[in-house]
Design a protein around this motif. Structure first.
Motif, PDB file in Angstrom:
ATOM      1  N   TYR A   6      43.108  45.333  38.929  1.00 41.51           N
ATOM      2  CA  TYR A   6      41.910  44.632  38.457  1.00 41.51           C
ATOM      3  C   TYR A   6      40.822  44.798  39.499  1.00 41.51           C
ATOM      4  CZ  TYR A   6      39.759  41.093  35.419  1.00 41.51           C
ATOM      5  OH  TYR A   6      38.971  40.439  34.513  1.00 41.51           O
ATOM      6  N   GLU A   7      39.602  45.020  39.029  1.00 44.83           N
ATOM      7  CA  GLU A   7      38.539  45.304  39.988  1.00 44.83           C
ATOM      8  C   GLU A   7      37.185  44.875  39.435  1.00 44.83           C
ATOM      9  OE1 GLU A   7      38.439  49.415  41.202  1.00 44.83           O
ATOM     10  OE2 GLU A   7      36.853  49.023  42.668  1.00 44.83           O
ATOM     11  N   VAL A   8      36.366  44.293  40.286  1.00 41.70           N
ATOM     12  CA  VAL A   8      34.957  44.106  39.921  1.00 41.70           C
ATOM     13  C   VAL A   8      34.116  44.904  40.900  1.00 41.70           C
ATOM     14  CG1 VAL A   8      35.068  41.857  38.763  1.00 41.70           C
ATOM     15  CG2 VAL A   8      34.821  41.934  41.238  1.00 41.70           C
ATOM     16  N   LEU A  26      35.397  43.392  44.368  1.00 39.97           N
ATOM     17  CA  LEU A  26      36.735  42.939  44.770  1.00 39.97           C
ATOM     18  C   LEU A  26      37.767  43.775  44.037  1.00 39.97           C
ATOM     19  CD1 LEU A  26      37.779  39.228  44.985  1.00 39.97           C
ATOM     20  CD2 LEU A  26      39.156  40.764  43.636  1.00 39.97           C
ATOM     21  N   LYS A  27      38.816  44.157  44.768  1.00 41.52           N
ATOM     22  CA  LYS A  27      39.917  44.939  44.193  1.00 41.52           C
ATOM     23  C   LYS A  27      41.202  44.160  44.309  1.00 41.52           C
ATOM     24  CE  LYS A  27      38.750  49.676  45.277  1.00 41.52           C
ATOM     25  NZ  LYS A  27      38.889  50.764  46.191  1.00 41.52           N
ATOM     26  N   LEU A  28      42.038  44.259  43.289  1.00 38.48           N
ATOM     27  CA  LEU A  28      43.334  43.590  43.332  1.00 38.48           C
ATOM     28  C   LEU A  28      44.418  44.593  42.949  1.00 38.48           C
ATOM     29  CD1 LEU A  28      44.776  40.806  43.627  1.00 38.48           C
ATOM     30  CD2 LEU A  28      44.442  40.517  41.177  1.00 38.48           C
ATOM     31  N   HIS A  29      45.422  44.728  43.822  1.00 36.44           N
ATOM     32  CA  HIS A  29      46.538  45.640  43.552  1.00 36.44           C
ATOM     33  C   HIS A  29      47.710  44.860  42.961  1.00 36.44           C
ATOM     34  CE1 HIS A  29      44.183  47.578  46.733  1.00 36.44           C
ATOM     35  NE2 HIS A  29      44.619  48.732  46.260  1.00 36.44           N
ATOM     36  N   HIS A  55      32.400  33.687  31.914  1.00 38.32           N
ATOM     37  CA  HIS A  55      30.973  34.023  32.056  1.00 38.32           C
ATOM     38  C   HIS A  55      30.790  35.524  32.030  1.00 38.32           C
ATOM     39  CE1 HIS A  55      29.861  30.022  32.749  1.00 38.32           C
ATOM     40  NE2 HIS A  55      29.722  29.996  34.067  1.00 38.32           N
ATOM     41  N   MET A  56      29.755  35.970  31.361  1.00 35.99           N
ATOM     42  CA  MET A  56      29.378  37.380  31.402  1.00 35.99           C
ATOM     43  C   MET A  56      28.536  37.608  32.653  1.00 35.99           C
ATOM     44  SD  MET A  56      29.413  39.701  28.764  1.00 35.99           S
ATOM     45  CE  MET A  56      29.308  39.850  27.005  1.00 35.99           C
ATOM     46  N   PRO A  57      28.850  38.617  33.449  1.00 33.11           N
ATOM     47  CA  PRO A  57      27.970  38.881  34.592  1.00 33.11           C
ATOM     48  C   PRO A  57      26.639  39.467  34.125  1.00 33.11           C
ATOM     49  CG  PRO A  57      29.691  40.550  34.452  1.00 33.11           C
ATOM     50  CD  PRO A  57      29.972  39.556  33.365  1.00 33.11           C
ATOM     51  N   ASP A  58      25.588  39.290  34.929  1.00 34.78           N
ATOM     52  CA  ASP A  58      24.294  39.885  34.579  1.00 34.78           C
ATOM     53  C   ASP A  58      24.280  41.368  34.918  1.00 34.78           C
ATOM     54  OD1 ASP A  58      23.421  37.294  33.979  1.00 34.78           O
ATOM     55  OD2 ASP A  58      22.835  36.954  36.080  1.00 34.78           O
ATOM     56  N   GLY A  59      25.110  41.753  35.875  1.00 32.98           N
ATOM     57  CA  GLY A  59      25.161  43.159  36.262  1.00 32.98           C
ATOM     58  C   GLY A  59      26.506  43.463  36.888  1.00 32.98           C
ATOM     59  N   GLY A  60      26.826  44.762  36.991  1.00 33.48           N
ATOM     60  CA  GLY A  60      28.089  45.166  37.599  1.00 33.48           C
ATOM     61  C   GLY A  60      29.143  45.474  36.561  1.00 33.48           C
ATOM     62  N   GLN A  61      30.321  45.884  37.045  1.00 35.27           N
ATOM     63  CA  GLN A  61      31.380  46.333  36.142  1.00 35.27           C
ATOM     64  C   GLN A  61      32.697  45.639  36.424  1.00 35.27           C
ATOM     65  OE1 GLN A  61      31.702  50.555  36.545  1.00 35.27           O
ATOM     66  NE2 GLN A  61      29.623  50.899  35.752  1.00 35.27           N
ATOM     67  N   ILE A  62      33.522  45.547  35.385  1.00 41.19           N
ATOM     68  CA  ILE A  62      34.879  45.027  35.519  1.00 41.19           C
ATOM     69  C   ILE A  62      35.829  46.104  35.010  1.00 41.19           C
ATOM     70  CG2 ILE A  62      36.418  43.092  34.976  1.00 41.19           C
ATOM     71  CD1 ILE A  62      34.013  41.514  34.034  1.00 41.19           C
ATOM     72  N   GLU A  63      36.882  46.385  35.770  1.00 39.89           N
ATOM     73  CA  GLU A  63      37.867  47.381  35.342  1.00 39.89           C
ATOM     74  C   GLU A  63      39.268  46.806  35.394  1.00 39.89           C
ATOM     75  OE1 GLU A  63      37.518  51.008  37.549  1.00 39.89           O
ATOM     76  OE2 GLU A  63      35.494  51.405  36.774  1.00 39.89           O
ATOM     77  N   LEU A  64      39.990  46.993  34.307  1.00 39.60           N
ATOM     78  CA  LEU A  64      41.393  46.592  34.247  1.00 39.60           C
ATOM     79  C   LEU A  64      42.211  47.866  34.087  1.00 39.60           C
ATOM     80  CD1 LEU A  64      43.403  44.159  33.991  1.00 39.60           C
ATOM     81  CD2 LEU A  64      43.173  44.407  31.524  1.00 39.60           C
ATOM     82  N   GLY A  66      41.978  50.503  35.666  1.00 39.32           N
ATOM     83  CA  GLY A  66      41.100  51.657  35.770  1.00 39.32           C
ATOM     84  C   GLY A  66      40.186  51.882  34.575  1.00 39.32           C
ATOM     85  N   LYS A  67      40.255  51.009  33.587  1.00 36.11           N
ATOM     86  CA  LYS A  67      39.379  51.176  32.415  1.00 36.11           C
ATOM     87  C   LYS A  67      38.359  50.055  32.383  1.00 36.11           C
ATOM     88  CE  LYS A  67      42.868  53.247  29.440  1.00 36.11           C
ATOM     89  NZ  LYS A  67      44.119  52.625  29.968  1.00 36.11           N
ATOM     90  N   GLN A  68      37.121  50.438  32.084  1.00 38.11           N
ATOM     91  CA  GLN A  68      36.070  49.428  32.049  1.00 38.11           C
ATOM     92  C   GLN A  68      36.287  48.447  30.904  1.00 38.11           C
ATOM     93  OE1 GLN A  68      32.178  51.050  32.657  1.00 38.11           O
ATOM     94  NE2 GLN A  68      31.191  49.156  32.015  1.00 38.11           N
ATOM     95  N   VAL A  69      36.141  47.169  31.217  1.00 40.25           N
ATOM     96  CA  VAL A  69      36.284  46.139  30.190  1.00 40.25           C
ATOM     97  C   VAL A  69      35.060  45.230  30.234  1.00 40.25           C
ATOM     98  CG1 VAL A  69      38.816  46.045  30.109  1.00 40.25           C
ATOM     99  CG2 VAL A  69      37.594  44.694  31.818  1.00 40.25           C
ATOM    100  N   SER A  70      34.835  44.537  29.127  1.00 36.92           N
ATOM    101  CA  SER A  70      33.744  43.572  29.082  1.00 36.92           C
ATOM    102  C   SER A  70      34.246  42.404  28.241  1.00 36.92           C
ATOM    103  CB  SER A  70      32.519  44.237  28.442  1.00 36.92           C
ATOM    104  OG  SER A  70      31.575  43.259  28.123  1.00 36.92           O
ATOM    105  N   TRP A  71      34.523  41.295  28.887  1.00 39.61           N
ATOM    106  CA  TRP A  71      35.095  40.157  28.170  1.00 39.61           C
ATOM    107  C   TRP A  71      33.992  39.380  27.472  1.00 39.61           C
ATOM    108  CZ3 TRP A  71      39.557  42.002  28.611  1.00 39.61           C
ATOM    109  CH2 TRP A  71      40.175  42.308  29.823  1.00 39.61           C
ATOM    110  N   SER A  72      34.182  39.121  26.189  1.00 38.95           N
ATOM    111  CA  SER A  72      33.194  38.259  25.548  1.00 38.95           C
ATOM    112  C   SER A  72      33.718  36.838  25.388  1.00 38.95           C
ATOM    113  CB  SER A  72      32.738  38.841  24.211  1.00 38.95           C
ATOM    114  OG  SER A  72      33.849  39.193  23.441  1.00 38.95           O
TER     115      SER A  72
END
Ligand SMILES: Nc1ncnc2c1ncn2[C@@H]1O[C@H](COP(=O)(O)OP(=O)(O)OP(=O)(O)O)[C@@H](O)[C@H]1O
Ligand SMILES: [Mg+2]
Length: 256
Positions: A6-8, A26-29, A55-64, A66-72
């Motif tokens: 998991y990574e932001v 932040l990275k989590l192994h 919460h939706m971030p205003d900017g930046g990326q989230i990866e689970l 290694g794949k980009q995700v966007s939680w609604s």
């Protein structure tokens, strides 16, 4: 080191004119416990809410994985295996322990009754009890209402629920708050067990000896920015305090 689960990357979040997160990464192994620390208002809980889909971030990326995700919604993150214990823990006081453990995931009886959505209370009680025991949490009868438990017992139920359901990541925002020394020790033990099972754990606490004891790596937030991200072995109690308060100079991770 195992794979990053998991990574932001460079997430930002404002509340009106308040910048709560300013390009934090932040990275989590797998099988890693990361401590997230910082003074009051540093942005820790805001980062938790971004990671948990609240919460939706205003900017930046989230990866689970290694794949980009966007939680609604938090539901989407839950379904992806990410469990969160919020600072202001979300137990329903009027419900029993077992109903709380299964909140939103109720077991229904099969057949016609199941179709009509009847809940199988007995099955939930038994399962709730065994799940909490499995993760090392001793809770009195799971048919008792949460309002009859002590603050520490409630906290234990909330943690047990999160660990029991987590498949990949577990995020604990100040889980040892309001706990006695022995109960806090139990929570730290639960975190170590979760790590052994290969879960990634993000542990937030102002109790720095706990952070130093249980984490592999520490990420320090100050005013919404990550000012240090290093193995726990590189910190002492004193240098950790200095990094949090800013008396020890760090190289800010400016937008490179
Ligand atoms: N819902 C909100 N609306 C407006 N401002 C908020 C909201 N939530 C947080 N903030 C602000 O965002 C900043 C970061 O808050 P956050 O709760 O993330 O801090 P924290 O590091 O978790 O602090 P603590 O250690 O006190 O729990 C603070 O300045 C706070 O006042
Ligand atoms: Mg907080």
């Amino acid at each position: 080191m195992k794979e990053v689960i998991y990574e932001v990357k460079g997430v930002s979040k404002r509340y009106g004119s308040v910048v709560a997160l300013d390009g934090a990464s932040l990275k989590l192994h797998a099988g890693e416990v990361v401590g997230l620390v910082g003074d009051n208002g540093a942005g820790k809980s805001t980062l938790v809410k971004v990671l948990s889909g609240a919460h939706m971030p205003d900017g930046g990326q989230i990866e689970l994985d290694g794949k980009q995700v966007s939680w609604s919604s938090p539901r989407e993150a839950l379904d992806a295996g990410i469990e969160t214990l919020y600072q202001d823990s979300g137990l329903a006081p009027h419900l029993t322990v077992s109903k709380n453990v299964f909140l939103g995931r109720e077991i229904t009886k099969r057949g016609l009754l199941g179709k009509l959505g009847f809940l199988d209370s007995k099955a939930m009680e038994e399962k709730a009890h065994s799940e909490l025991e499995r993760v090392g949490i001793a809770v009195p009868a799971s048919n008792r209402s949460v309002s009859q438990l002590s603050g520490g017992q409630r906290q234990a139920v909330a943690i047990g629920r999160a660990v029991a359901w987590a498949r990949k990541v577990i995020i604990l925002d100040e889980p040892t708050n309001h706990l006695g020394a022995r109960q806090a020790g139990e929570v730290l033990q639960v975190i170590k067990e979760a790590k052994k099972k290969g879960l990634g754990v993000i542990f937030i606490s102002h109790t720095l000896p706990h952070v130093l004891e249980v984490t592999d790596r520490i990420v320090v937030l100050r005013l919404g920015k990550v000012v240090r991200d290093a193995p726990t072995s590189e910190f002492t109690g004193d240098t950790l305090v200095g990094t949090i308060t800013g008396t020890i100079q760090t190289i800010p991770e400016e937008d490179a």
